[in-house]
Write an enzyme that holds these catalytic residues in place. Structure first.
Site, PDB file in Angstrom:
ATOM      1  N   LYS A  34       0.866  -1.186   0.000  1.00 12.20           N
ATOM      2  CA  LYS A  34       0.000   0.000   0.000  1.00 12.20           C
ATOM      3  C   LYS A  34       0.896   1.227   0.000  1.00 12.20           C
ATOM      4  O   LYS A  34       1.860   1.300   0.786  1.00 12.20           O
ATOM      5  CB  LYS A  34      -0.887  -0.035   1.248  1.00 12.20           C
ATOM      6  N   SER A  39      -9.907  -0.160   7.318  1.00 15.20           N
ATOM      7  CA  SER A  39      -9.290  -0.001   6.000  1.00 15.20           C
ATOM      8  C   SER A  39      -8.637  -1.253   5.435  1.00 15.20           C
ATOM      9  O   SER A  39      -8.284  -1.274   4.261  1.00 15.20           O
ATOM     10  CB  SER A  39      -8.262   1.127   6.037  1.00 15.20           C
ATOM     11  N   SER A  51      -9.490   2.036   3.029  1.00 12.17           N
ATOM     12  CA  SER A  51      -8.546   2.656   2.126  1.00 12.17           C
ATOM     13  C   SER A  51      -7.559   1.688   1.475  1.00 12.17           C
ATOM     14  O   SER A  51      -6.912   2.047   0.506  1.00 12.17           O
ATOM     15  CB  SER A  51      -7.766   3.729   2.868  1.00 12.17           C
TER      16      SER A  51
END
Ligand SMILES: [Zn+2]
Lengths: 487, 531
Positions: free
Chosen positions: B97, B197, B173
């Site tokens: 990420k 997330s 996210s």
């Protein structure tokens, strides 16, 4: 002080920032001390606040802050304290917040009883004592701002006094005693010129007897104790003039200009900034075990003022001697070790230290703790002098020689024949030769200029390389010169 | 047709690479081929208009680091050839990420303000994965600074699409992470969970996502959103892969004072134990959504999607069939306060964490003329930050201002304590419920369509309603797929447990996975793979 309607007194509070002399910074592994380093050469991702970094607390900072708090007689060292974020924008604050302490700080309360040269004592209360990280340094140069991050993350203790000081001299004394204490505790080198001890002064004036506080000005950017004294003195005078002229004191921030020795208005005090403090989520609370805290307090050395009082009481030293001998911790320890090794004779040890050892230290630029001439060396030299094995002047010479080479003084005396010339025959022989070689002086002496005896003694001392016992020499000479009159 | 190498599990890849029957470079080539097949046009900062073909591709990678991956794969193969241990994750394709710093690689946080920032150091969890032989293919997309639940707030667009239906969001996210794993572009992805997330996108994309206990995995190198909540964790296709990855990244770290000094168990070792006698709870407070109306503040209530409730109950039955004890009606009365408290706490921390992006030291700096320093700050931040950071900074500044701080921030912290207490009571060994885990839906709905919710920050935030309590409490949670809804979209359930109970949660999740291995829905493939 001018004799106006009523007597005016100054009300002064000092806000100090103390740079702790730890090896590394407060939250990263960079060296804490960047003195003399090129800009931005002592930095890492953590202290420059790059994205994603985290602070890791340095235990040595906590140890030293706790030691200082204990020495300031705080009411409490909190077993649980917190770091907080103080949020504001400035280019030399790379995270956009400073990690400090806000609520539930390391310590609560505290005071310093400040002895003044006139014998009075000023009780100065401490209202704030907490740990924080330093920010960087901004230099304005040719319309540009240059930023040096070396200082970011240097460990500081912020310590603020109540408005308890009443003159520029008291403010200076406070800083002198604080600096002494910092060095004594080995928590900071306390050098104002190097920014290791920084001081802002809040100054106001009021009629004696009035207990309220008038609007104050804040003096910043003063980098020596002498300048703090001068700046406060100037500011007190300015405020008095303003008040006498019927004007009000405004809450300005003033900057000391070292070159001109004057104060300059930096800004009018804005409304209090909102730093939006909240507890630092990247650090755990600082937990101090009760046992550990007790051990820290127990390990606290006797403080300088306490030691001074004890020197006076225990060794019968004059206050003047006690003050000088406790100016610095290793010096006071040296004194006590020397007295112990000598088995007493404290005043004699003190005399030798204040006259000769201190001079030696100044010449070499070292602290007592760093002398090669150890306390037992000094004691053994003093013993030899007292026992008349060597003369006083040989003793003084020995101090320097032991300091240079580090050898044992008794061995030196034995090996080099520095022992006192006490052989009566040898002494007599030298004395007689000098009398024979100087008929003019002999005649003058015999005609009544008896002070010449000193000159004769000096000649003998020179001939014997200082090894003759001066009293004995004098007796022998007087005898020879007297005998001559009869002849 | 045999399974492409990139669709193998991490456990199998690492096992075969370690025993020499497969080369890391072969796996890498397979993953790169998949990436070329499903990615579509790469996300960028360029002005963006959604085109029809964007709705059939994934757009997960902000930065592909093919050369770095090639060098890592070769190093693994060389180690194996030389008889050296290549590590527990030898040759496993990894997507990171883009909120983690990786030395020499752009670390953008999905924001224009960091688009040109190249970190000089590597985040601890990434360093541990690479040291274990994982092959990092690049940095995957996310909501800007992780601020969102759909990935639509990223500055790098097109935003990722859900591999099961690229016209829908992958969640967020960690949407790029979940999408890339679901599409077989990588076997593992390192995500972060602040309000859900990791778990929410895992549920939306039909993969496994675990939020470990706060402090279980170091945050060093994770570009901070809400420091007291952020948790790095694994995104994987199987429970075993998640366990393998967690074992590598977990543990104390000299760079993170909040990383726990708690021994890391062998998560894979106990995975196949059965669940006989374990107490698994269901809470009515997780079958409904209670939330204050954004306009009136009135408390509203609505049930979660019936299909999802059914999925949770049938998962409970499946576990009961294996001997687990199902405990009904466990009260979690403060669940509905999770989002409001999160709004306050996360924004206060975010506003502070975003202070450092000022255009002075690194990242985006406004290039036009400025009158003074303040204007440079203002213009750089105005142009560098997207809408979400700005909203969060404004709210964070507001609720932490001296005059409001007590009414908002301090109150939110107290609510957080109440939420923590709910969990403590549910898990209390001497209490009424004595749960080993709480079983809930991960999300109130399945993946929604692009643009359907985006723009309504409050509504978007309620996508995290069921996941955020665990973040407040700091307890671990795992989301795992349990089937598909009528629209062929994945449904996720989550298991929440007491502090440091990751091994137990993984064991329960694995038991479910084992028992449902042959169910028809498991054969279904994301739409992007069927084209
Ligand atoms: Zn540093």
């Amino acid at each position: 002080m001018k004799g106006t309607m009523s007597e005016i007194e100054a009300v002064i509070g000092l806000e100090t920032h103390i740079q702790l002399n730890t090896r590394t910074k407060i939250f990263c592994a960079c060296r804490a001390d960047s003195w003399g380093a090129d800009p931005n050469t002592n930095i890492c991702p953590v202290c420059t606040g790059l994205p994603g970094v985290l602070p890791v607390p340095n235990q040595a900072v906590i140890d030293k802050a706790v030691r200082l708090a204990a020495a300031m007689h705080v009411d409490e060292i909190r077993p649980l304290s917190y770091f907080a974020r103080k949020n504001y924008f400035y280019p030399d604050l790379p995270k956009g917040y400073q990690i400090s302490q806000y609520d539930e700080t390391l310590a609560r309360g505290g005071h310093l009883d400040l002895p003044m040269p006139d014998g009075s004592v000023r009780h100065v209360r401490i209202v704030k004592l907490h740990q924080e990280e330093d920010a960087g340094k901004t230099v304005h140069q040719g319309g540009r701002r240059l930023i040096d991050f070396n200082r970011c993350g240097v460990p500081l203790v912020e310590m603020v006094t109540a408005p308890d000081l009443r003159s520029a001299d008291e403010a200076a004394q406070y800083l002198i005693r604080l600096r002494q204490l910092l060095r004594w505790l080995e928590v900071s080198d306390g050098d104002m010129e190097r920014g290791q001890l920084r001081c802002d002064a809040n100054v106001s004036i009021r009629p004696v007897g009035f207990e309220g506080l008038n609007p104050k000005t804040e003096i910043k950017n003063v980098n020596s104790i002498e300048n703090v004294r001068a700046a406060i003195e100037k500011e007190i005078e300015r405020q008095k003039r303003e008040v006498e002229a019927g004007r009000r004191i405004e809450a300005w921030t003033l900057e000391w200009d070292e070159d001109t020795g004057t104060l300059r208005k930096m800004r009018s005090k804005e409304t209090e900034a909102d730093y939006r403090y909240f507890r630092e989520p990247d650090l755990l609370p600082v937990r101090l075990e009760a046992g550990w805290l007790a051990a820290q307090r127990a390990a606290l050395p006797e403080l300088p003022l306490e030691r001074k009082a004890r020197f006076i009481a225990q060794y019968g030293l004059p206050a003047y001697d006690a003050e000088i001998l406790t100016e610095e911790r290793t010096l006071s320890e040296y004194f006590e070790a020397a007295v112990a090794a000598r088995g007493g004779e404290a005043k004699s040890v003190s005399n030798w230290m204040m006259n000769d050892v201190l001079r030696l230290m100044r010449e070499r630029g070292v602290l007592a703790g760093d002398l090669k001439l150890r306390p037992q060396h000094l004691a053994s030299i003093l013993r030899m002098v007292d026992e008349r094995k060597i003369t006083g002047s040989t003793g003084k010479e020995l101090l320097a020689r032991v300091e240079a080479g580090g050898q044992d003084p008794e061995t030196l005396v034995a090996a080099e024949g520095l022992g006192q010339v006490s052989d009566e025959g040898a002494l007599r022989q030298v004395a007689r030769r000098i009398v024979e070689d100087n008929p003019g002086q002999v005649e003058a002496y015999r005609k009544g200029k008896v002070t010449l005896i000193g000159w004769f003694v000096g000649q003998v001392m020179r001939q014997t390389g200082g090894k003759a016992d001066p009293q004995r020499t004098r007796a022998v000479l007087e005898e020879i010169l007297a005998a001559g009159t009869d002849a | 047709m045999s399974t492409p190498l990139c669709d193998l599990s991490a456990v199998e890849i690492a096992g075969r690479v370690r025993n020499g029957s497969l080369r890391a470079e072969q796996v890498l080539d397979s993953a790169l081929e998949r990436i070329r097949a499903v990615e579509g046009r790469p996300p960028s900062l360029e002005p963006y208009e959604l085109q029809a073909e964007d709705r059939s591709t994934v757009h997960a990678f902000i930065t592909l680091t093919e050369e770095r991956a090639r060098a890592q794969a070769r190093a693994v193969d060389d180690a194996v050839a030389a008889g050296k241990d290549p590590g527990a994750l030898a040759g496993v394709p990894l997507g990171v990420k883009d909120i983690f710093c990786v030395a020499g690689t752009p670390s953008t946080a999905g924001s224009r303000i960091l688009a040109n920032f190249v970190a000089p150091y590597t985040a601890t969890p990434v360093a541990r994965l690479e040291a274990a032989g994982a092959v990092t293919l690049g940095k995957v997309n996310l909501d800007e600074f992780t601020f969102g639940s759909s990935n639509e707030s990223t500055a790098f667009r097109p935003p990722p699409g859900n591999p099961w239906d690229p016209g829908r969001v992958p969640g967020g996210s960690s949407g790029g992470s979940a999408a890339a794993v679901a599409a077989g572009e990588v076997a593992l992805s390192l995500g972060t969970d602040t309000a859900g997330s990791i778990r929410q996108p895992a549920a939306f994309c039909g993969v496994v996502g675990m939020k470990p206990t706060y402090g279980r995995v170091s945050r060093y190198g994770l570009i901070a959103f809400a420091s007291s909540l952020d948790c790095p964790g694994p995104v994987a296709r199987t429970v075993s892969d998640a366990a393998l990855m967690l074992g590598v990244i977990a543990g104390a770290d000299i760079h993170d004072a909040t990383a726990a000094h708690v021994p890391v168990p062998d998560y894979l070792g106990g995975l196949e134990q059965d669940v006989r006698g374990l107490r698994i709870g269901l809470s009515p407070d997780y079958f409904k959504l209670r939330y204050p109306d954004p306009q009136t503040g009135e408390l509203r209530e609505q049930p979660i999607t019936p299909e999802i409730e059914t999925a949770v109950r049938s998962a409970a039955e499946a576990l009961a069939r294996q001997g687990a004890e199902i405990v009904e009606n466990v009260p979690m009365p403060n669940t509905h306060l999770g989002i409001p408290a999160y709004f306050v706490i996360s924004r206060v921390e975010a506003a502070s964490n975003l202070h450092r992006y000022d255009g002075v030291k690194y990242g985006f700096r406004y290039a036009g003329p400025v009158g003074d320093l303040k204007e440079l700050y203002r213009k750089s931040r105005a142009a560098g930050f997207g809408r979400q950071p700005k909203l969060r900074i404004l709210m964070g500044m507001y609720v932490s201002a001296e005059q409001y701080e007590k009414g908002y921030y301090q109150r939110a912290l107290r609510v957080r304590t109440l939420i923590r207490r709910d969990f403590e009571q549910a898990f209390d060994r001497g209490g009424a419920h004595r749960l080993d885990a709480l079983l809930t839906a991960t999300t109130p709905t399945t993946a929604f369509e692009l643009d359907a919710v985006y723009g309504d920050s409050v509504l978007m935030q309620y996508a995290d309603l069921l996941t955020v309590p665990a973040d407040h409490a700091g307890v671990p949670g795992i989301s795992l797929p349990v089937g598909l809804d009528a629209q062929q979209l994945p449904i996720g359930i989550q298991l929440l447990g007491p502090d440091f109970s990751e091994a137990r949660l993984l064991q329960i999740a694995r038991a479910y996975e084992r028992q449902t291995q042959t169910e028809a829905w498991r054969a279904a493939r994301p739409k992007v793979l069927n084209l």
